[in-house]
Design a protein around this motif. Structure first.
Motif, short mmCIF file in Angstrom:
data_model
loop_
_atom_site.label_atom_id
_atom_site.label_comp_id
_atom_site.label_asym_id
_atom_site.label_seq_id
_atom_site.Cartn_x
_atom_site.Cartn_y
_atom_site.Cartn_z
N UNK A 289 -20.44 35.89 69.75
CA UNK A 289 -19.80 34.86 70.55
C UNK A 289 -19.51 35.39 71.94
N UNK A 290 -19.30 34.45 72.87
CA UNK A 290 -18.96 34.87 74.22
C UNK A 290 -20.12 35.51 74.93
N UNK B 207 -22.78 32.35 71.42
CA UNK B 207 -22.52 31.26 70.49
C UNK B 207 -21.14 30.68 70.74
N UNK B 208 -20.96 29.43 70.27
CA UNK B 208 -19.64 28.81 70.44
C UNK B 208 -19.07 28.41 69.08
N UNK C 287 -8.66 26.28 70.69
CA UNK C 287 -8.85 27.52 71.44
C UNK C 287 -8.44 28.73 70.59
N UNK C 288 -8.22 28.47 69.31
CA UNK C 288 -7.87 29.57 68.39
C UNK C 288 -9.12 30.31 67.95
N UNK C 289 -8.97 31.19 66.93
CA UNK C 289 -10.11 31.97 66.44
C UNK C 289 -11.30 31.09 66.08
N UNK C 290 -12.43 31.42 66.66
CA UNK C 290 -13.68 30.67 66.43
C UNK C 290 -13.49 29.18 66.71
N UNK C 291 -12.60 28.84 67.63
CA UNK C 291 -12.42 27.46 68.05
C UNK C 291 -11.88 26.53 66.99
N UNK C 292 -11.28 27.12 65.94
CA UNK C 292 -10.73 26.28 64.88
C UNK C 292 -11.81 25.62 64.03
N UNK D 112 -22.88 23.14 73.05
CA UNK D 112 -23.19 22.09 72.07
C UNK D 112 -22.53 20.79 72.50
N UNK D 113 -23.05 20.20 73.55
CA UNK D 113 -22.51 18.94 74.04
C UNK D 113 -23.62 17.90 74.08
#
Lengths: 83, 298
Positions: free
Chosen positions: A32-33, A38-39, B171-176, B203-204
Motif C-alpha cells: 500500500x501507499x 494499492x488502496x 482513514x483507519x487501518x487499510x481504510x476500514x 478505484x473511482x
C-alpha cells in the motif's frame, strides 16, 4: 510455478497492475501507499484472492495489516497458513 | 482530485456556546445566534466560495447577489442541521419518521442474509439519521471519519454510553475496508456515504452530476458484488428542529462476482448519482459538500 510467482501473477492480473511485470515486484515492496500503490478497496480484493487462489483466510483487521505490509509478508502469510 | 476536510470552520469555544444554549433549553437562542454567525461567515470569501461550484451548477442562471443569497441559505441550512444534531444528543427531542413500506423493504432485504448497504450522501441530516436505525434487528456500522483537529461533536458524544452503532474510520487501518467486508459477511448493516473520495483515487468511477463529471468511490458497488449485499440509497431531511424525515430513494442490485474493472460499476454509481440529483433538485439547500467535487474545474 512456485507460490511467489503465482502470487505475483495474481496480483498483476487481478489488481490492475498492468504496467508491472513479476520481476518488478520485490519482496520488501510495500503493498500500500508508495510501493505497489494499492488502496483500501484492494485490501478487500486481496482477502478474496487469498481465499480463492490459496484457500487462506484473513481472520481480522490486525492479521490483515500484518500480512498486507509487504509482498514478502503476504507471501509468508500464505505459506504459513496454507494446508 | 479535489480535496475536502471534515474540520469545522468554527472554533471549539464557538461550538460550546451553542451547546450551552441548547443545554439551557434555549434552542431558539441557538438558532438566532446561528443566523448572525452564518451571515458573518458567508461574508468571508474563502467560506462563501466553497459552495459556489455547486451553486453555479444548481442555479446556473443566478447572478452574483443571487450566489451570495444561495450560499447564505445553504450555510444556514447546514448550521441548523448541526444545531439539531447537538440537540439530539443533549435533549433527545427529535422525532424521526419514515414510510413503513421503506422500513419493511429494508428489513426484508436484510432478512436474506447478505447484509445491506445503506448508501447516503453528505446531504440532509446524514449525521443524525443513523440514530433512526433501531428498527433494524441486526447491528449497524457507520463509515465515519473525524479529522483529528475537528471540534464539533457527533450527537452521541453529548451523552453517556457512546455511539449506538459501530463506527468504521475510512482513514483507519487499510481504510476500514476489511471491517466493511466483515460487516456484510455477517449479514449486518453497513451505512456509508458514496459521494466523496477518501485518500487514493485508484478505484473511482466517473459519473455525471449536474451535467459535469465527478469521481465517486467504486468501493460500495464492489463490496456489493463481492458479498451479494443490496444497496439501498437513503436520504434524510430536516423538516423542522424536532423532526427529521428519512426515505428510500432507490435500490441498486449489483450482480455478484463482477470483475473489478472500474468501468463495470459506472452504471450503478450513475444510478446513485441520479438519486442524488433528484434530491438536490428538490432540496437544493440541503447539499453539504463545501468543496469542488467536479473534475474539470480550475
Amino acid at each position: 510455478m512456485n507460490t511467489s510467482d503465482k502470487l505475483k501473477n495474481i496480483l498483476i492480473s487481478n489488481l490492475q497492475l498492468t504496467d508491472l511485470t513479476p520481476e518488478d515486484i520485490r519482496e520488501d515492496e510495500p503493498l500500500f501507499g508508495d510501493g505497489l500503490g494499492l488502496d483500501s478497496l484492494d485490501a478487500v480484493e486481496l482477502v478474496v484472492l487469498l481465499e480463492k487462489h490459496f484457500d487462506v483466510k484473513i481472520k481480522d483487521v490486525s492479521e490483515g495489516q500484518k500480512a498486507f505490509h509487504t509482498f514478502g509478508t503476504l507471501l509468508s502469510f500464505i505459506e504459513d497458513n496454507q494446508e | 482530485m479535489s480535496h475536502w476536510s471534515s474540520k469545522s470552520i468554527a472554533s471549539s469555544f464557538q461550538h460550546q456556546i451553542f451547546y450551552w444554549a441548547i443545554r439551557m433549553g434555549k434552542r431558539p437562542i441557538a438558532y438566532f445566534m446561528l443566523a448572525f454567525v452564518v451571515f458573518w461567515y458567508t461574508l468571508t470569501p474563502k467560506v462563501r466560495k466553497r459552495s459556489y461550484p455547486y451553486i453555479s451548477r444548481r442555479f446556473p442562471k443566478t447572478n452574483l447577489l443571487g450566489k451570495w443569497l444561495h450560499a447564505y441559505r445553504l450555510n444556514l441550512s447546514f448550521g441548523l442541521n448541526l444545531v439539531d444534531r447537538a440537540a439530539l444528543g443533549i435533549l433527545d427531542d427529535i422525532e424521526f419518521t419514515a414510510d413503513d413500506k421503506d422500513k419493511t423493504l429494508i428489513s426484508e432485504l436484510l432478512a436474506k442474509g447478505h447484509g445491506v448497504i445503506l448508501l447516503t450522501a453528505h446531504v440532509g441530516s446524514w449525521q443524525t439519521a443513523f440514530a433512526a436505525l433501531d428498527f433494524l434487528d441486526r447491528p449497524q456500522s457507520v463509515v465515519l471519519h473525524r479529522a483529528q483537529d475537528d471540534v464539533d461533536q457527533q450527537y452521541f458524544e453529548h451523552r453517556p454510553g457512546g455511539s449506538p452503532v459501530s463506527i468504521i474510520d475510512p482513514m483507519g487501518p487499510l481504510g476500514g475496508s476489511l471491517e466493511m467486508l466483515d460487516v456484510l459477511r455477517r449479514g449486518e448493516v453497513l451505512c456509508i456515504s458514496g459521494d466523496r473520495v477518501m485518500g487514493s483515487d485508484r478505484n473511482v468511477v466517473t459519473v455525471n452530476f449536474l451535467d459535469d463529471p465527478i469521481a465517486v468511490p467504486m468501493s460500495v458497488y464492489r463490496l456489493a458484488s463481492l458479498t451479494g449485499a443490496p444497496v439501498v440509497v437513503v436520504f434524510s431531511k430536516r423538516i423542522h428542529g424536532k423532526h427529521i424525515h428519512i426515505w428510500l430513494e432507490t435500490t441498486i442490485t449489483v450482480p455478484v462476482n463482477l470483475d473489478n474493472n472500474t468501468k463495470t460499476y459506472t452504471l450503478y454509481a450513475q444510478k446513485y448519482i441520479r438519486g442524488l440529483e433528484n434530491f438536490v433538485m428538490e432540496h437544493p439547500y440541503h447539499y453539504f459538500n463545501f468543496f469542488n467535487i467536479w473534475n474539470n474545474e480550475n
